[in-house]
Design a protein around this motif. Sequence first.
Motif, mmCIF file in Angstrom:
data_model
loop_
_atom_site.group_PDB
_atom_site.id
_atom_site.type_symbol
_atom_site.label_atom_id
_atom_site.label_comp_id
_atom_site.label_asym_id
_atom_site.label_seq_id
_atom_site.Cartn_x
_atom_site.Cartn_y
_atom_site.Cartn_z
ATOM 1 N N TYR A 1 0.704 -1.234 -0.040
ATOM 2 C CA TYR A 1 0.051 0.091 0.018
ATOM 3 C C TYR A 1 0.938 1.190 -0.149
ATOM 4 O O TYR A 1 0.404 2.078 -0.825
ATOM 5 C CB TYR A 1 -0.935 0.098 1.292
ATOM 6 C CG TYR A 1 -1.698 1.248 1.325
ATOM 7 C CD1 TYR A 1 -3.007 1.360 0.544
ATOM 8 C CD2 TYR A 1 -1.693 2.337 2.245
ATOM 9 C CE1 TYR A 1 -3.711 2.603 0.673
ATOM 10 C CE2 TYR A 1 -2.410 3.410 2.207
ATOM 11 C CZ TYR A 1 -3.243 3.507 1.458
ATOM 12 O OH TYR A 1 -4.127 4.648 1.714
ATOM 13 N N VAL A 2 2.052 1.306 1.003
ATOM 14 C CA VAL A 2 2.771 2.556 1.102
ATOM 15 C C VAL A 2 3.428 2.923 -0.378
ATOM 16 O O VAL A 2 3.614 3.781 -0.671
ATOM 17 C CB VAL A 2 3.925 2.167 2.037
ATOM 18 C CG1 VAL A 2 4.926 3.387 2.111
ATOM 19 C CG2 VAL A 2 3.050 2.193 3.355
ATOM 20 N N SER B 1 1.093 4.713 -2.557
ATOM 21 C CA SER B 1 0.727 5.779 -2.079
ATOM 22 C C SER B 1 1.591 7.173 -2.586
ATOM 23 O O SER B 1 2.572 7.003 -2.939
ATOM 24 C CB SER B 1 0.562 5.852 -0.414
ATOM 25 O OG SER B 1 0.361 6.908 0.099
ATOM 26 N N LEU C 1 1.599 9.727 -0.517
ATOM 27 C CA LEU C 1 1.959 10.276 0.979
ATOM 28 C C LEU C 1 3.696 9.866 1.139
ATOM 29 O O LEU C 1 4.044 9.301 0.466
ATOM 30 C CB LEU C 1 1.215 10.113 2.119
ATOM 31 C CG LEU C 1 -0.480 10.166 1.972
ATOM 32 C CD1 LEU C 1 -1.218 9.576 2.990
ATOM 33 C CD2 LEU C 1 -0.538 11.853 1.907
ATOM 34 N N ASP C 2 4.013 10.928 2.146
ATOM 35 C CA ASP C 2 5.505 10.393 2.577
ATOM 36 C C ASP C 2 5.523 9.076 2.871
ATOM 37 O O ASP C 2 4.896 8.636 3.841
ATOM 38 C CB ASP C 2 5.869 11.527 3.635
ATOM 39 C CG ASP C 2 7.215 11.273 4.161
ATOM 40 O OD1 ASP C 2 7.628 10.261 4.501
ATOM 41 O OD2 ASP C 2 7.809 12.292 3.968
ATOM 42 N N HIS C 3 6.108 8.182 2.108
ATOM 43 C CA HIS C 3 6.288 7.030 2.314
ATOM 44 C C HIS C 3 6.623 6.437 3.767
ATOM 45 O O HIS C 3 6.288 5.235 4.403
ATOM 46 C CB HIS C 3 7.259 6.170 1.242
ATOM 47 C CG HIS C 3 6.603 6.065 -0.025
ATOM 48 N ND1 HIS C 3 7.055 5.448 -1.052
ATOM 49 C CD2 HIS C 3 5.236 6.579 -0.525
ATOM 50 C CE1 HIS C 3 6.183 5.723 -2.210
ATOM 51 N NE2 HIS C 3 5.225 6.263 -1.870
ATOM 52 N N LEU D 1 3.775 7.368 6.453
ATOM 53 C CA LEU D 1 2.806 6.424 6.512
ATOM 54 C C LEU D 1 3.075 5.079 6.779
ATOM 55 O O LEU D 1 2.275 4.516 7.382
ATOM 56 C CB LEU D 1 2.460 6.422 4.743
ATOM 57 C CG LEU D 1 1.169 5.584 4.397
ATOM 58 C CD1 LEU D 1 0.130 6.133 5.279
ATOM 59 C CD2 LEU D 1 0.894 5.407 3.018
ATOM 60 N N TYR D 2 4.336 4.389 6.352
ATOM 61 C CA TYR D 2 4.572 3.188 6.740
ATOM 62 C C TYR D 2 4.773 3.024 8.326
ATOM 63 O O TYR D 2 4.228 2.178 9.062
ATOM 64 C CB TYR D 2 6.230 2.877 6.098
ATOM 65 C CG TYR D 2 6.762 1.459 6.706
ATOM 66 C CD1 TYR D 2 6.031 0.425 6.499
ATOM 67 C CD2 TYR D 2 7.740 1.481 7.621
ATOM 68 C CE1 TYR D 2 6.726 -1.013 6.811
ATOM 69 C CE2 TYR D 2 8.235 0.381 8.288
ATOM 70 C CZ TYR D 2 7.746 -0.915 7.560
ATOM 71 O OH TYR D 2 8.263 -2.107 8.445
ATOM 72 N N VAL E 1 3.170 4.922 10.752
ATOM 73 C CA VAL E 1 1.914 5.118 11.308
ATOM 74 C C VAL E 1 1.083 3.772 11.260
ATOM 75 O O VAL E 1 0.585 3.226 12.259
ATOM 76 C CB VAL E 1 1.153 6.220 10.734
ATOM 77 C CG1 VAL E 1 -0.075 6.333 11.026
ATOM 78 C CG2 VAL E 1 1.833 7.617 10.987
ATOM 79 N N MET E 2 0.979 3.183 10.016
ATOM 80 C CA MET E 2 0.392 1.879 9.681
ATOM 81 C C MET E 2 0.971 0.911 10.675
ATOM 82 O O MET E 2 0.432 0.048 11.172
ATOM 83 C CB MET E 2 0.337 1.556 8.280
ATOM 84 C CG MET E 2 -0.351 2.541 7.505
ATOM 85 S SD MET E 2 -0.575 2.098 5.763
ATOM 86 C CE MET E 2 -1.883 0.998 5.918
#
Length: 511
Positions: A175-176, A179, A181-183, A186-187, A189-190
């Motif tokens: 998903y990252v 995306s 967004l900042d990879h 985002l990684y 956070v998830m």
Amino acid sequence: MAGNVRIARNAIYLYARMIVNMIVGIFSVRIMLEALGVEDYGLQGVAGGVLGMFTLLIDGLGTSTSRFITYELGRGDPKRINDTFCTAMLVFIGMAATIVILGETVGLWMLTNKLNIPEGREHAAMVVFQLSVLGAAIGIPQAPYSAIMIAHEKFNVSAYLSLFSTFARLGILYYVAQSSLDHLILYQVMMFVLGIGTLLFSRIYCIRNFPEAKFRFHFDRQLFKPMLSFSAWETFGAINRTLKGTGYQMVLNIFHGVTLNAAIGIGSTVSGAVTGLAFTVTSAFKPTIVKLFASDNFDGMKESIHNATLISMVLYGIFAIPLLVELDFVMELWLTEIPELSRELCAIQLVLNTILMGYLVCAESLKSMGRNQGVNILQCCDSVLAMTAVTAILLLGINPLWACTAYHIGLFTNFGFTMWLLSRRTGKRFVLHILHRAVGRVLLAELAVFIILSMVHNLMGPSILTLIVVCALSIILFGFITLQWLLEPHHSASLKLYLRTRIPALNLSGR
């Protein structure tokens, strides 16, 4: 016999988990490198590693709690188990608060003032760090629940949970990668959300299935004193291990930047995955060793220590030797972009970790017997020796490969002194028996298999077929050598009889 069946069942759960995690984990690194890039991959290790200096204390404290809960379980006193659990919970809550304070002061200072963060990525590094702090605050009090599961040998539940986390992480990486967004942010956070989810599941499982896992505000002073002593030494050892690992990354970062950190991460991922397979033997045997010690069955305990050492070394050889032979091909097959020195660092770790396999079970057995002072003092000596050597080599401008090799020099010191400490508890004859049958013979077997597999590799050349043949041949050779030469005669005879009964077509004896 029932104990051996239980240990075998536990080991199967752990092997299945580790094999799947190894395969998916190694595959995930390629996806992670593509999703984050080499710089962000290295940055993640450095920024998260600042707090790792503190959060890995969970492992040391978890070992302490697990040992005491398992010991009381071996004695068969449910109330005493719950008293131990509740006392440990209060200790871990206090430790969580301490770790957060240290992280937001010392850790934050190191992140903002000492580390080499690429320009423009300071915000991402801060997010990684703060999520690590929050994760530590929530995760540290989870250790007593994990200890309860280990004491009850519920390795199937922990295996399922671990496999879910592994595949969920793979999905997150996919998903990252897609995306906008900042990879890196985002990684992280998830992964934080995933960690909280698995933590809640295991906590609810323990509360519903084990009455002694129900927390009440109870603090047993008589239990606290030995637990404090044991935990203090485990904390001391954990601090030294994390200082050694995190300091190693930081020193190399200061001299060579995040690219070398990425190379170390690649090498550690590969060698760590293989080493983890052998660690499963220690995990499967450890509760049994503690319970045998608690019930004063010293002969059974010695046999378990010997068997665990032998099996862990053989398992490591089965996977490490073919990987060492096929390392160049595996790296090219695995990664699109191979960070410089990754191959060399991985090979160094694969070779030197053989020494770790030789004394790991013995060190953990000393802890099972409540004698963890000497083992953790050795960790301090190892850290001081390793970091002094690494820093000196880098200051002299010598090739960083020599610094990475010197980092592992303490393994030899640990090996010698661990065996000496074990001999004081179990006798010299027992230790010499381990050195002869469970260490010396396996090392000779590993050397012989390496020579044979290297000849096969040179004859066939690098290819998928060669990799398959080399791996299959490793299993066959180690299986034959173990059955005919490494196992004790009575264990070998029992295993042959079992195989002849279960698989008549093998006809092992020829009669």
